[in-house]
Design an enzyme around this catalytic site. Structure first.
Site, PDB file in Angstrom:
ATOM      1  CG  HIS A   1      -7.975   4.654   0.234  1.00  0.00           C
ATOM      2  ND1 HIS A   1      -8.116   4.408   1.591  1.00  0.00           N
ATOM      3  CD2 HIS A   1      -9.182   4.625  -0.320  1.00  0.00           C
ATOM      4  CE1 HIS A   1      -9.392   4.766   1.921  1.00  0.00           C
ATOM      5  NE2 HIS A   1      -9.966   5.169   0.686  1.00  0.00           N
ATOM      6  NE  ARG A  36      -7.578  12.144   4.634  1.00  0.00           N
ATOM      7  CZ  ARG A  36      -7.887  11.547   5.832  1.00  0.00           C
ATOM      8  NH1 ARG A  36      -7.428  10.838   6.504  1.00  0.00           N
ATOM      9  NH2 ARG A  36      -9.294  11.827   6.179  1.00  0.00           N
ATOM     10  CB  THR A  54      -9.452   2.259   6.416  1.00  0.00           C
ATOM     11  OG1 THR A  54      -8.995   3.008   5.159  1.00  0.00           O
ATOM     12  CG2 THR A  54     -10.631   1.681   6.266  1.00  0.00           C
ATOM     13  CD  GLU A 102      -7.367   0.463   0.868  1.00  0.00           C
ATOM     14  OE1 GLU A 102      -7.725   1.404   1.744  1.00  0.00           O
ATOM     15  OE2 GLU A 102      -6.448  -0.405   1.060  1.00  0.00           O
ATOM     16  CG  ASN A 120      -1.947   0.993   1.224  1.00  0.00           C
ATOM     17  OD1 ASN A 120      -1.640   2.284   1.007  1.00  0.00           O
ATOM     18  ND2 ASN A 120      -3.141   0.910   1.676  1.00  0.00           N
ATOM     19  CG  HIS A 141      -5.487  -1.355   9.320  1.00  0.00           C
ATOM     20  ND1 HIS A 141      -5.904  -0.334   8.701  1.00  0.00           N
ATOM     21  CD2 HIS A 141      -5.052  -0.712  10.694  1.00  0.00           C
ATOM     22  CE1 HIS A 141      -5.796   0.946   9.148  1.00  0.00           C
ATOM     23  NE2 HIS A 141      -5.383   0.627  10.676  1.00  0.00           N
ATOM     24  N   GLY A 142      -2.137  -2.459   9.749  1.00  0.00           N
ATOM     25  CA  GLY A 142      -1.214  -2.336  11.195  1.00  0.00           C
ATOM     26  C   GLY A 142      -0.108  -3.441  11.257  1.00  0.00           C
ATOM     27  CD  GLU A 179      -7.001  -5.756   2.744  1.00  0.00           C
ATOM     28  OE1 GLU A 179      -7.535  -5.589   1.363  1.00  0.00           O
ATOM     29  OE2 GLU A 179      -6.353  -4.873   3.617  1.00  0.00           O
ATOM     30  CG  ASP A 198      -2.899   4.669   0.314  1.00  0.00           C
ATOM     31  OD1 ASP A 198      -2.880   4.652  -0.832  1.00  0.00           O
ATOM     32  OD2 ASP A 198      -3.833   4.065   1.295  1.00  0.00           O
ATOM     33  CG  HIS A 199       1.120   5.901   5.056  1.00  0.00           C
ATOM     34  ND1 HIS A 199       0.561   6.952   5.636  1.00  0.00           N
ATOM     35  CD2 HIS A 199       0.620   4.699   5.301  1.00  0.00           C
ATOM     36  CE1 HIS A 199      -0.522   6.315   6.103  1.00  0.00           C
ATOM     37  NE2 HIS A 199      -0.402   4.798   6.150  1.00  0.00           N
ATOM     38  N   GLY A 204       1.251  -1.334   4.347  1.00  0.00           N
ATOM     39  CA  GLY A 204       1.782  -0.052   4.049  1.00  0.00           C
ATOM     40  C   GLY A 204       2.807   0.788   4.947  1.00  0.00           C
ATOM     41  NE  ARG A 222      -9.300   8.797   3.211  1.00  0.00           N
ATOM     42  CZ  ARG A 222      -9.498   8.134   4.364  1.00  0.00           C
ATOM     43  NH1 ARG A 222      -8.546   7.200   4.641  1.00  0.00           N
ATOM     44  NH2 ARG A 222     -10.477   8.313   5.137  1.00  0.00           N
TER      45      ARG A 222
END
Ligand code: PXP
Length: 246
Positions: free
Chosen positions: A47, A53, A105, A74, A7, A196-197, A155, A9-10, A218, A49
């Site tokens: 993702h 952002r 998320t 996403e 991922n 996630h995480g 997921e 995104d960051h 990510g 959004r």
């Protein structure tokens, strides 16, 4: 073999902190995606959004053209995003809940509470040859709903597991819920991703969860990249400063 979807995104979050509204800028999520692929990642997740952002529309189009693995888009289940997905044509769409005030998320999708709307989107995307995944918590009723909706993947949200990593009892309870949800999903013919995480400390504990196809990861990868790459970046800067004679 368990696959890794990265991922990115960051990477875009960092770019937007300096270059929002400007063309180009660093770090470039597409360059990052290509580095991930070259290192062996099996897919790239982005993702888009509603508030743009981090990932922006142009990133998604550039990713579609550049990457050679699989694009997992996403997005929220809203008309604007469905149209974008039909236009960009990722291999897979992961439908996620979206709240403007969350940092990333936070919870899973309430698939059981939105069966009609999700079924309609799933059908439209499937008819265009795009697979659909639903990001849900490890709850039997959400897994059942995903099967009823006709999604190809779920997921499983591993956020609770990751957050309670240091609390053994809670963590083990969450692993049991993930095992049960993955087992049920498999019985329904759903394929199972998770994310996630996740990080290098907690992923080994998930090896007991059956039927997993791919982990979407990510934040830890971008964090590790900063820590492992910062020394080289400083050396590079010191090098170009050497020419100063004033
Ligand atoms: N999967 C989904 C559906 C996500 O929304 C995210 C990012 O919030 C991830 C995986 C990756 O999570 P992380 O950045 O914590 O690795």
């Amino acid at each position: 073999m368990l696959k890794l979807g990265v991922n990115i995104d960051h990477v875009a979050t960092l770019r937007q902190a300096r270059y929002r509204g400007q063309p180009g800028g660093e770090p470039d999520p597409v360059t990052a995606a290509l580095l991930c692929e070259a290192a062996g990642a099996h897919g790239i997740t982005a993702h888009l959004r509603e508030d743009r952002r981090h990932i922006i529309d142009n990133d998604v189009h550039r990713l579609r053209r550049a990457i050679r693995t699989r694009l997992n888009l996403e997005m929220a289940n809203v008309p604007e995003m469905v149209e974008i997905a039909l236009d960009v044509h990722p291999e897979i769409v992961c439908l996620v809940p979206e709240r403007r005030d969350e940092i990333s998320t936070e919870g899973g999708l309430d698939a059981a509470g939105a069966i009609l709307a999700l079924t309609e989107t799933c059908l439209r995307l499937n008819n265009a040859g795009i697979e659909v995944s639903l990001f849900i918590g490890p709850e039997p009723r959400q897994v059942e709903a995903a099967a009823q909706i006709g999604a190809q993947f779920i997921e499983l949200h591993t956020g609770n597991f990751a957050e309670h990593f240091e609390q053994t009892a809670e963590r083990n309870r969450e692993i049991e819920r993930l095992v049960a949800a993955a087992t049920l999903a498999n019985q329904f013919g759903l394929r199972v991703n998770a994310g996630h995480g996740l990080n290098v400390r907690n992923v080994p504990l998930l090896h007991v969860v059956p039927h997993m196809v791919e982990l979407n990861i990510g934040h830890t990868l971008v964090s590790r990249a900063i820590q492992t790459g910062l020394a080289a970046a400083v050396r590079e800067m010191l090098d170009v400063m050497k020419g100063y004679i004033g």
